[in-house]
Design an enzyme around this catalytic site. Structure first.
Site, PDB file in Angstrom:
ATOM      1  N   HIS A 146       0.861  -1.243  -0.047  1.00  0.00           N
ATOM      2  CA  HIS A 146       0.101  -0.101  -0.017  1.00  0.00           C
ATOM      3  C   HIS A 146       0.834   1.279   0.056  1.00  0.00           C
ATOM      4  CE1 HIS A 146      -3.478  -2.510   2.099  1.00  0.00           C
ATOM      5  NE2 HIS A 146      -3.083  -3.116   1.027  1.00  0.00           N
ATOM      6  N   GLU A 233     -12.330   0.982  -6.362  1.00  0.00           N
ATOM      7  CA  GLU A 233     -13.236   1.982  -6.500  1.00  0.00           C
ATOM      8  C   GLU A 233     -12.686   3.109  -7.801  1.00  0.00           C
ATOM      9  OE1 GLU A 233     -14.685   2.571  -1.877  1.00  0.00           O
ATOM     10  OE2 GLU A 233     -13.600   4.398  -2.847  1.00  0.00           O
TER      11      GLU A 233
END
Length: 351
Positions: A146, A233
């Site tokens: 991440h 998303e």
């Protein structure tokens, strides 16, 4: 021979419906996709200046591609490049005056003792070697996963930076943390006076998990983001907005938090780089999705337009062509002979 194209579930756009619209199908003929260059080493970011491509490679080099030839140019950094999963030399974008200055901006993961961080730097090239010349932002906390890492210069002339939550989800909600954010700076590293949280904060938006793509249509910014387990998303980014992670994801709602334009539901796209076409369509590289996906902002539909080439890391539109790089040599793919590759396809063939 047809490239294998799977049906993709569409997602409602301006109305956050729980039901999904009909699926679209698209076919791209294999002979329509051209290989521009091959044998790249975990490519991460595509840029083009004066006909030459400049592709950052996570292993610590810039692949310069001109006239079908690849020249791998080393990048000399002031800190040891981290080799943990997803880390390395990530985002890269030439300066607007690159032809004169021979400078570019880069985002990389480094080791400092037992700690790991990300930083944003200026690189300079002498035509064969790139060297770290200046640090613009340092000590962005890092982990094995991440990192975010995308760099783009917006239509306002500012440098935008995506950062991941570094596997500490609560950091995404802390505006005094660099993690889980889209950051915005002047090209000299200073904070723009009109940043949403004032002249002392680089934060442009927050509440992100692992955003890896940025693209503009006009002055409107869009970003791609990895969900926790599916629920990836595509977001319309507004200055100062909170995109919810880890409190909400997908279609979940909470006061003061934005919901996405598109989300993948129980499917995993792992969306990375983005590019925008003039007809209100976004093209997004999908890693786990093994595809280039099209997002039609007017119809609220998404579909795969290219598959069968493995993991896709970044996309780039130049004129009538869409360029994209595979990422099968990153340790998670199944590389074919000659991987990884830079491809191109006519945008009009993405039907």
């Amino acid at each position: 021979m047809l490239l294998m194209v799977l049906l993709a579930s569409g997602c409602a756009i301006f109305e956050k419906k729980e039901t999904e619209p009909p699926e679209d199908e698209a076919i791209v003929l294999q002979h329509d996709v051209e290989v521009v260059a091959d044998r790249l080493s975990v490519p991460w970011s595509i840029n083009k200046v004066n006909g030459a491509f400049y592709i950052s490679e996570r292993t610590g080099s810039i692949a310069v591609i001109a006239d079908g030839q690849v020249e791998r140019q080393p990048v000399e950094l002031k800190k040891p490049l981290a080799e943990t999963a997803e880390a390395g030399l990530l985002g890269f974008v030439p300066a607007p005056d690159f032809v004169e200055s021979q400078q570019a901006y880069a985002y990389y993961t480094y080791l400092e003792g037992d700690d790991q961080f990300n930083r944003v730097v200026v690189l300079e090239t002498d035509g064969s070697v790139w060297r770290e010349a200046e640090i613009l932002l340092d000590k962005i906390p890092s982990a094995a996963y991440h990192h975010g890492g995308r760099l783009k210069i917006g239509p306002d002339g500012k440098l935008y930076i995506t950062t991941g939550d570094a596997t500490v989800p609560k950091s995404a909600q802390k505006r005094d943390s660099f993690n889980g954010k889209i950051l915005r700076m002047n090209l000299d590293g200073s904070i723009p006076a009109d940043n949403p949280f004032g002249p002392n904060s680089y934060v442009y938006s927050y509440g992100h998990r692992n955003p890896q793509g940025l693209a503009w249509i006009g002055s409107t910014l869009y970003a791609s983001e990895h969900g926790q387990s599916a629920h990836d998303e595509i977001n319309l980014i507004k200055p100062g907005a909170n995109y919810g992670w880890p409190k909400i994801e997908g279609w979940k709602k909470r006061a003061g938090m934005a919901t996405p334009l598109f989300q993948s539901g129980e499917e995993t796209w792992a969306p990375s780089g983005m590019a925008a076409a003039k007809d209100s369509k976004l093209y997004v590289a999908a890693l786990r999705g093994n595809a280039v996906r099209e997002f039609d902002l007017e119809k609220g539909r998404t579909k795969k337009v290219i598959t069968g080439l493995g993991r896709i890391r970044d996309v780039y539109i130049d004129g009538e062509y869409l360029y994209f790089v595979s990422n099968n040599t990153d340790g998670r793919g199944n590389p074919d002979e000659g991987d990884d590759k830079l491809y191109r396809v006519l945008v009009r063939n993405l039907k």
